[in-house]
Design a protein around this motif. Structure first.
Motif, short mmCIF file in Angstrom:
data_model
loop_
_atom_site.label_atom_id
_atom_site.label_comp_id
_atom_site.label_asym_id
_atom_site.label_seq_id
_atom_site.Cartn_x
_atom_site.Cartn_y
_atom_site.Cartn_z
N THR A 18 0.80 -1.23 0.00
CA THR A 18 0.00 0.00 0.00
C THR A 18 0.83 1.28 0.00
OG1 THR A 18 -0.13 -0.18 2.41
CG2 THR A 18 -1.98 -1.03 1.16
N ALA A 19 1.85 1.36 0.86
CA ALA A 19 2.59 2.61 1.05
C ALA A 19 3.26 3.14 -0.22
CB ALA A 19 3.62 2.45 2.17
N PRO A 20 3.96 2.32 -1.02
CA PRO A 20 4.62 2.87 -2.22
C PRO A 20 3.65 3.56 -3.18
CG PRO A 20 5.52 0.71 -1.72
CD PRO A 20 4.33 0.90 -0.82
N LYS A 21 2.49 2.96 -3.42
CA LYS A 21 1.52 3.58 -4.33
C LYS A 21 0.95 4.84 -3.71
CE LYS A 21 -0.99 4.15 -7.92
NZ LYS A 21 -0.35 4.58 -9.19
N MET A 22 0.69 4.83 -2.40
CA MET A 22 0.18 6.03 -1.74
C MET A 22 1.19 7.16 -1.84
SD MET A 22 -1.63 4.34 1.64
CE MET A 22 -2.18 5.93 2.27
N LEU A 23 2.46 6.87 -1.66
CA LEU A 23 3.49 7.90 -1.79
C LEU A 23 3.57 8.40 -3.23
CD1 LEU A 23 6.30 6.38 0.46
CD2 LEU A 23 4.86 8.36 0.97
N GLY A 24 3.35 7.50 -4.18
CA GLY A 24 3.33 7.92 -5.58
C GLY A 24 2.20 8.89 -5.85
N ILE A 25 1.04 8.64 -5.24
CA ILE A 25 -0.11 9.54 -5.39
C ILE A 25 0.17 10.89 -4.73
CG2 ILE A 25 -2.52 9.91 -4.73
CD1 ILE A 25 -2.88 6.86 -4.93
N PHE A 26 0.66 10.86 -3.49
CA PHE A 26 0.84 12.09 -2.71
C PHE A 26 1.99 12.95 -3.22
CE2 PHE A 26 -1.00 9.69 1.18
CZ PHE A 26 -2.28 9.91 0.70
N TRP A 27 3.07 12.34 -3.65
CA TRP A 27 4.27 13.12 -4.00
C TRP A 27 4.55 13.21 -5.49
CZ3 TRP A 27 8.06 10.90 0.26
CH2 TRP A 27 7.74 11.49 1.49
N LEU A 28 4.07 12.25 -6.29
CA LEU A 28 4.41 12.24 -7.71
C LEU A 28 3.19 12.37 -8.62
CD1 LEU A 28 6.96 9.25 -7.63
CD2 LEU A 28 7.46 11.71 -7.48
N ASP A 29 2.01 12.56 -8.03
CA ASP A 29 0.76 12.63 -8.80
C ASP A 29 0.57 11.40 -9.69
OD1 ASP A 29 -0.23 15.00 -7.78
OD2 ASP A 29 0.90 16.23 -9.20
N ALA A 30 1.05 10.25 -9.22
CA ALA A 30 0.91 9.00 -9.98
C ALA A 30 -0.40 8.32 -9.58
CB ALA A 30 2.10 8.08 -9.71
N HIS A 31 -1.51 8.87 -10.08
CA HIS A 31 -2.83 8.42 -9.66
C HIS A 31 -3.34 7.20 -10.41
CE1 HIS A 31 -3.82 11.96 -7.10
NE2 HIS A 31 -3.01 12.60 -7.93
N TRP A 32 -2.87 7.00 -11.63
CA TRP A 32 -3.43 5.92 -12.45
C TRP A 32 -2.87 4.56 -12.04
CZ3 TRP A 32 -7.50 6.67 -15.50
CH2 TRP A 32 -7.77 7.98 -15.91
N ILE A 33 -3.74 3.55 -12.09
CA ILE A 33 -3.32 2.18 -11.81
C ILE A 33 -4.06 1.24 -12.75
CG2 ILE A 33 -5.08 1.91 -9.98
CD1 ILE A 33 -3.07 0.06 -8.53
N ASP A 34 -3.34 0.33 -13.36
CA ASP A 34 -3.93 -0.62 -14.31
C ASP A 34 -5.02 -1.46 -13.64
OD1 ASP A 34 -3.56 -2.08 -17.04
OD2 ASP A 34 -3.58 -3.68 -15.55
N PHE A 35 -6.05 -1.80 -14.39
CA PHE A 35 -7.19 -2.55 -13.85
C PHE A 35 -6.73 -3.83 -13.15
CE2 PHE A 35 -10.76 -5.39 -13.77
CZ PHE A 35 -11.88 -4.59 -13.67
N ASP A 36 -5.92 -4.63 -13.83
CA ASP A 36 -5.48 -5.90 -13.25
C ASP A 36 -4.53 -5.70 -12.08
OD1 ASP A 36 -6.99 -7.53 -14.99
OD2 ASP A 36 -5.45 -7.41 -16.54
N VAL A 37 -3.68 -4.67 -12.16
CA VAL A 37 -2.78 -4.37 -11.04
C VAL A 37 -3.59 -3.96 -9.82
CG1 VAL A 37 -0.96 -2.81 -10.22
CG2 VAL A 37 -0.88 -3.71 -12.55
N CYS A 38 -4.67 -3.23 -10.06
CA CYS A 38 -5.56 -2.83 -8.97
C CYS A 38 -6.16 -4.05 -8.28
CB CYS A 38 -6.67 -1.93 -9.51
SG CYS A 38 -7.81 -1.30 -8.27
N LEU A 39 -6.58 -5.03 -9.08
CA LEU A 39 -7.16 -6.25 -8.51
C LEU A 39 -6.12 -7.04 -7.73
CD1 LEU A 39 -9.57 -7.60 -11.28
CD2 LEU A 39 -10.02 -6.02 -9.40
#
Length: 319
Positions: free
Chosen positions: A80-101
């Motif tokens: 969870t933490a790496p993606k959250m940091l990507g959202i908060f600091w790098l605006d990396a909001h998109w995530i692939d459908f299958d990766v999300c699952l």
């Protein structure tokens, strides 16, 4: 977006982060990073501390179980933490459908494993206090390993239908997830179809885990309290209860935000989304960060290392 699956037009989701607090994402990333770092640091030094022991004392008979807690905590926070940091600091909001699952599957699986480990520790405290003379014969290494393996199998099989049931749903236009990670109900709500089966299965899994595990933990502690209050010495009662303190702290840290998040999804319509998402994130990030400190609170090696992060110039002497 590409139509890469029958009747599903969405190939990616957009994770908002903390709804309503987007302007503060940069600052919200700081506590996430600190909790992530503490979790990884605590696991490393907890592992090194146990490796230096040549003859574990009775309190460390459950080393395989503690190792399981460490590995599960590290997996949970890393999912969870790496993606959250990507959202908060790098605006990396998109995530692939299958990766999300995949993220959804691992998060919920590790959460159920964490609950199972808390039940195992409650059983450990019950045996240690209520039938101490049989402790080493009941809680042998094979028994502990079987408890851990059973917990992993249970979690894996219970969560597996969740992403499989989501895959059969059509996703046409809704792709914005008002969350900081791919949580089951948050993803299900975006489907362009009836999601009764998904909702019913998700609720049944959550309720069965909470009712069963909390019931077993409560039963263990009722037995423990009955045994403790039969002791004639106040000092003996204090020592017996003191051995349960770390486990009780972990239960409160793990279950309180989890229950809040679960109830908010179902009945807390008036709770602001930002509060809901913050609590939903806390129950994934806080336990892995505090577990090494709770269980190793008397371990100077871990305590000094953590404090040195914030006060690198200070020296600490042995208590």
């Amino acid at each position: 977006m590409a139509d890469n699956v029958t009747h599903r037009y969405i190939s990616s989701f957009f994770l908002v982060g903390i709804p309503g607090l987007q302007a503060f994402h940069c600052w919200l990333g700081i506590p996430v990073f600190v909790l992530f770092a503490l979790g990884l640091l605590g696991k490393q030094h907890h592992h090194q501390h146990h490796q230096t022991r040549t003859k574990p004392p009775p309190a460390y008979v459950l080393l395989p179980l503690y190792a399981g807690v460490n590995m599960n905590d590290m997996a949970l926070t890393s999912s969870t933490a790496p993606k959250m940091l990507g959202i908060f600091w790098l605006d990396a909001h998109w995530i692939d459908f299958d990766v999300c699952l995949v993220q959804l599957y691992f998060i919920h699986t590790f959460c159920i494993v964490e609950s199972t480990l808390l039940v195992a520790m409650a059983f450990d405290r019950y045996v240690a206090i209520c039938i101490p003379l049989r402790y080493t014969t009941i809680l042998t290494t094979p028994v502990v390993l079987k408890m851990g393996l059973t917990g992993m199998i249970r979690a894996s099989l219970m969560v597996l239908p969740c992403p499989l049931l989501i895959k059969r749903l059509p996703y046409y236009t809704k792709y914005v997830i008002n969350h900081a990670y791919c949580e089951h109900m948050a993803v299900v709500k975006l489907a362009s179809a009836n999601t009764l089966i998904n909702r019913a299965y998700g609720i049944s899994v959550a309720l069965s885990v909470m009712v069963l595990d909390l019931g077993l933990i409560a039963t263990s502690y009722i037995k423990i309290l009955q045994a403790v209050f039969r002791l004639s010495s106040q000092n003996a009662r204090s020592k017996a209860l003191g051995t349960c303190a770390a486990h009780v702290c972990t239960i409160l840290v793990s279950y309180t935000p989890a229950l809040f998040s679960f109830l908010t999804h179902r009945i807390g319509k008036k709770v602001p989304p930002s509060i809901h998402i913050i609590f939903a994130s806390l129950y994934l990030l806080v336990p892995p960060a505090v577990n090494p400190l709770v269980y190793g609170v008397k371990t100077k090696q871990i305590r000094d290392r953590v404090v040195s992060l914030f006060f690198p110039s200070k020296k600490f002497s042995e208590n």
